[in-house]
Design an enzyme around this catalytic site. Structure first.
Site, PDB file in Angstrom:
ATOM      1  N   ARG A  53      18.634  27.795 -62.084  1.00 30.40           N
ATOM      2  CA  ARG A  53      18.691  26.437 -61.540  1.00 30.40           C
ATOM      3  C   ARG A  53      19.974  26.316 -60.725  1.00 30.40           C
ATOM      4  O   ARG A  53      20.786  27.231 -60.685  1.00 30.40           O
ATOM      5  CB  ARG A  53      18.557  25.344 -62.628  1.00 30.40           C
ATOM      6  CG  ARG A  53      19.084  25.616 -63.987  1.00 30.40           C
ATOM      7  CD  ARG A  53      20.562  25.733 -64.080  1.00 30.40           C
ATOM      8  NE  ARG A  53      21.249  24.644 -63.429  1.00 30.40           N
ATOM      9  CZ  ARG A  53      22.465  24.698 -62.944  1.00 30.40           C
ATOM     10  NH1 ARG A  53      23.183  25.817 -63.034  1.00 30.40           N
ATOM     11  NH2 ARG A  53      23.031  23.676 -62.353  1.00 30.40           N
ATOM     12  N   GLY A  54      20.120  25.149 -60.079  1.00 27.42           N
ATOM     13  CA  GLY A  54      21.244  24.951 -59.156  1.00 27.42           C
ATOM     14  C   GLY A  54      20.751  25.258 -57.751  1.00 27.42           C
ATOM     15  O   GLY A  54      20.154  26.325 -57.524  1.00 27.42           O
ATOM     16  N   ALA A  55      21.005  24.326 -56.808  1.00 28.38           N
ATOM     17  CA  ALA A  55      20.354  24.414 -55.492  1.00 28.38           C
ATOM     18  C   ALA A  55      20.523  25.764 -54.784  1.00 28.38           C
ATOM     19  O   ALA A  55      19.526  26.380 -54.383  1.00 28.38           O
ATOM     20  CB  ALA A  55      20.834  23.259 -54.619  1.00 28.38           C
ATOM     21  N   ARG A  93      10.644  23.833 -56.680  1.00 25.31           N
ATOM     22  CA  ARG A  93      11.518  22.698 -57.021  1.00 25.31           C
ATOM     23  C   ARG A  93      11.791  21.955 -55.710  1.00 25.31           C
ATOM     24  O   ARG A  93      12.550  22.433 -54.860  1.00 25.31           O
ATOM     25  CB  ARG A  93      12.799  23.175 -57.704  1.00 25.31           C
ATOM     26  CG  ARG A  93      12.503  23.765 -59.089  1.00 25.31           C
ATOM     27  CD  ARG A  93      13.691  23.727 -60.011  1.00 25.31           C
ATOM     28  NE  ARG A  93      14.112  22.387 -60.366  1.00 25.31           N
ATOM     29  CZ  ARG A  93      15.304  22.128 -60.917  1.00 25.31           C
ATOM     30  NH1 ARG A  93      16.161  23.100 -61.146  1.00 25.31           N
ATOM     31  NH2 ARG A  93      15.646  20.883 -61.229  1.00 25.31           N
ATOM     32  N   GLN A 195      23.230  20.542 -68.701  1.00 21.91           N
ATOM     33  CA  GLN A 195      23.868  21.579 -67.856  1.00 21.91           C
ATOM     34  C   GLN A 195      25.385  21.552 -68.024  1.00 21.91           C
ATOM     35  O   GLN A 195      26.051  22.571 -67.842  1.00 21.91           O
ATOM     36  CB  GLN A 195      23.532  21.341 -66.371  1.00 21.91           C
ATOM     37  CG  GLN A 195      22.110  21.676 -65.985  1.00 21.91           C
ATOM     38  CD  GLN A 195      21.207  20.465 -66.042  1.00 21.91           C
ATOM     39  OE1 GLN A 195      21.444  19.528 -66.794  1.00 21.91           O
ATOM     40  NE2 GLN A 195      20.155  20.477 -65.263  1.00 21.91           N
ATOM     41  N   ASP A 236      21.990  18.486 -54.004  1.00 22.67           N
ATOM     42  CA  ASP A 236      20.711  19.177 -53.797  1.00 22.67           C
ATOM     43  C   ASP A 236      20.167  18.902 -52.403  1.00 22.67           C
ATOM     44  O   ASP A 236      19.418  19.710 -51.863  1.00 22.67           O
ATOM     45  CB  ASP A 236      19.694  18.759 -54.856  1.00 22.67           C
ATOM     46  CG  ASP A 236      20.038  19.426 -56.178  1.00 22.67           C
ATOM     47  OD1 ASP A 236      20.910  18.895 -56.886  1.00 22.67           O
ATOM     48  OD2 ASP A 236      19.479  20.502 -56.452  1.00 22.67           O
ATOM     49  N   ASN A 246      21.508  14.397 -56.060  1.00 25.60           N
ATOM     50  CA  ASN A 246      22.160  15.343 -56.985  1.00 25.60           C
ATOM     51  C   ASN A 246      21.732  14.974 -58.399  1.00 25.60           C
ATOM     52  O   ASN A 246      20.997  13.996 -58.615  1.00 25.60           O
ATOM     53  CB  ASN A 246      23.682  15.304 -56.812  1.00 25.60           C
ATOM     54  CG  ASN A 246      24.357  16.449 -57.557  1.00 25.60           C
ATOM     55  OD1 ASN A 246      23.951  17.601 -57.423  1.00 25.60           O
ATOM     56  ND2 ASN A 246      25.366  16.153 -58.362  1.00 25.60           N
ATOM     57  N   LYS A 247      22.174  15.752 -59.358  1.00 23.40           N
ATOM     58  CA  LYS A 247      21.751  15.589 -60.747  1.00 23.40           C
ATOM     59  C   LYS A 247      21.811  14.130 -61.197  1.00 23.40           C
ATOM     60  O   LYS A 247      22.761  13.427 -60.900  1.00 23.40           O
ATOM     61  CB  LYS A 247      22.664  16.471 -61.621  1.00 23.40           C
ATOM     62  CG  LYS A 247      22.358  16.482 -63.087  1.00 23.40           C
ATOM     63  CD  LYS A 247      20.895  16.723 -63.407  1.00 23.40           C
ATOM     64  CE  LYS A 247      20.333  17.998 -62.827  1.00 23.40           C
ATOM     65  NZ  LYS A 247      18.834  18.020 -62.847  1.00 23.40           N
TER      66      LYS A 247
HETATM   67  O1  MRU Z   1      18.273  20.629 -62.152  1.00 25.80           O
HETATM   68  P1  MRU Z   1      19.393  21.541 -61.738  1.00 25.80           P
HETATM   69  O2  MRU Z   1      20.193  22.081 -62.871  1.00 25.80           O
HETATM   70  O3  MRU Z   1      18.911  22.604 -60.780  1.00 25.80           O
HETATM   71  O4  MRU Z   1      20.358  20.578 -60.901  1.00 25.80           O
HETATM   72  C1  MRU Z   1      21.537  21.106 -60.367  1.00 25.80           C
HETATM   73  C2  MRU Z   1      22.341  20.102 -59.625  1.00 25.80           C
HETATM   74  O5  MRU Z   1      21.992  18.945 -59.502  1.00 25.80           O
HETATM   75  C3  MRU Z   1      23.565  20.627 -58.921  1.00 25.80           C
HETATM   76  O6  MRU Z   1      24.564  19.661 -58.890  1.00 25.80           O
HETATM   77  C4  MRU Z   1      23.202  21.018 -57.491  1.00 25.80           C
HETATM   78  O7  MRU Z   1      22.044  21.794 -57.469  1.00 25.80           O
HETATM   79  C5  MRU Z   1      24.300  21.775 -56.833  1.00 25.80           C
HETATM   80  S1  MRU Z   1      24.557  23.378 -57.561  1.00 25.80           S
HETATM   81  C6  MRU Z   1      25.798  24.094 -56.660  1.00 25.80           C
END
Ligand code: MRU
Length: 340
Positions: A53-55, A93, A195, A236, A246-247
């Site tokens: 996970r993470g963009a 995603r 996370q 994201d 974002n999250k």
């Molecule tokens: O659902 P996730 O864990 O993929 O969400 C991650 C986030 O929202 C991060 O802040 C974002 O992807 C940036 S990661 C460098």
């Protein structure tokens, strides 16, 4: 203190040429186990299940999934079917624009240079992401006053686990700690997927950077008690008017930062910027399973059948964001429009 900020200690992904090894982030911090995938379909499932996970990391996993799809005997000689598979990967995603941008690059590479170019393209995306992390950290530091001790809040995980390099928001914080500065990081738990507690706390521990974990709901109280220098978050998708997905919980943090006059920075590579959308209202927000809220480790923690609202992301209005820290420099909303 010997800080190791690089990805030689934390590698979320490893492409072998015939498979993609993914560090199973669902099991952190208890176990560090890599799962090995040889099929694009399995990687799509892994992305949906948050094994990775993470963009930026999702974008990389997607690019390598394209490479593996191109090795599949049923797909490799049929360009239309292969492109269809690439499109399927893109949908895994939907909120993080890094994934669709990576897949568009892979499609272009396939069309212009053929099957054999795909691994090189994925490798280029990986290397560029690593370099962008480094540049964001360098630019980010120019915003900070020269002090002996800093206190920051961060949300979710935006570090090595989420990128090819040191990370975005967390990368900047790690980079500052590496300059022998005293850094105190307050990491939100990041409910409901945790996370913050499972990943950010683990990653900072691994880098030997002090971290204090707190419930998301403690932020206002913390801000009223401590002199917080800045809030750093990732993104994201950042759209043309600066609205940023974002999250979930990022928007609340930005509102609180405004109330307490704390700078609120979004740290993200240009691969997270989507100028094709004019406002955050147009961003597709992924909704996650209700079980993320109603169960904990298989144990019911809410009444059966309860209605659940579980968006994975929220939209922070651009006007709440002090600045965007990108690999191309520090940008305000106006400059954002000229970046790509
Ligand atoms: O659902 P996730 O864990 O993929 O969400 C991650 C986030 O929202 C991060 O802040 C974002 O992807 C940036 S990661 C460098």
């Amino acid at each position: 203190m010997n800080l190791n900020l690089n990805n030689n200690i934390i590698k979320p992904l490893e492409y072998t040429g015939y498979s993609l090894k993914i560090l199973d982030q669902r099991l952190l911090p208890s176990q560090e186990i890599y799962l090995e995938f040889t099929e694009a379909d399995e990687i799509i499932k892994a992305m949906k299940a948050m094994i990775v996970r993470g963009a930026p990391a999702i974008g990389l996993a997607g690019a390598w999934a394209c490479c593996l799809a191109a090795k599949n005997p049923e797909l490799k000689d049929n360009e239309n079917q292969l492109i269809e598979k690439f499109e399927e990967i893109k949908e895994a995603r939907p909120t993080a624009v890094n994934l669709s941008k990576a897949i568009e690059r892979m499609k272009l590479s396939l069309k212009e240079k053929g099957l054999n170019s795909l691994e090189e393209e994925a490798e280029a995306i990986f290397n560029e992401d690593q370099e962008m992390c480094q540049m964001m950290a360098v630019y980010g530091l120019t915003l900070l006053p020269n002090k002996s001790e800093y206190k920051f809040i961060t949300h979710c995980n935006t570090g090595s686990l989420a990128t090819a390099g040191i990370g975005t928001a967390l990368g900047l914080i790690k980079f500052l700690a590496g300059q022998k500065k005293k850094v105190k990081v307050f990491a939100t738990e990041t409910r409901p997927y945790l996370q913050g507690s499972r990943l950010t706390a683990w990653e900072l521990n691994k880098c030997q950077i002090p971290v204090t974990l707190m419930p998301d709901s403690a932020t206002a109280y913390l801000m009223s008690k401590e002199n917080i220098d800045a809030v750093f978050v990732g993104a994201d998708r950042i759209v043309a008017n600066g609205d940023t997905a974002n999250k979930i919980g990022t928007y609340t943090l930005a509102l609180l930062a405004r109330e307490f006059k704390i700078p609120f920075y979004v740290v993200a590579p240009s691969t997270s910027i989507d100028l094709s959308l004019s406002s955050g209202a147009e961003i597709e927000i992924e909704q996650r399973e209700s079980s993320e809220l109603t169960e904990f480790n298989g144990l019911k923690i809410a009444p059966s059948g309860i209605e659940v609202f579980n968006p994975s992301f929220d939209i922070t209005p651009g006007n709440l964001i002090t600045a965007f820290i990108t690999e191309k420099g520090i940008l305000n909303i106006e400059k954002l429009k000229n970046i790509l």
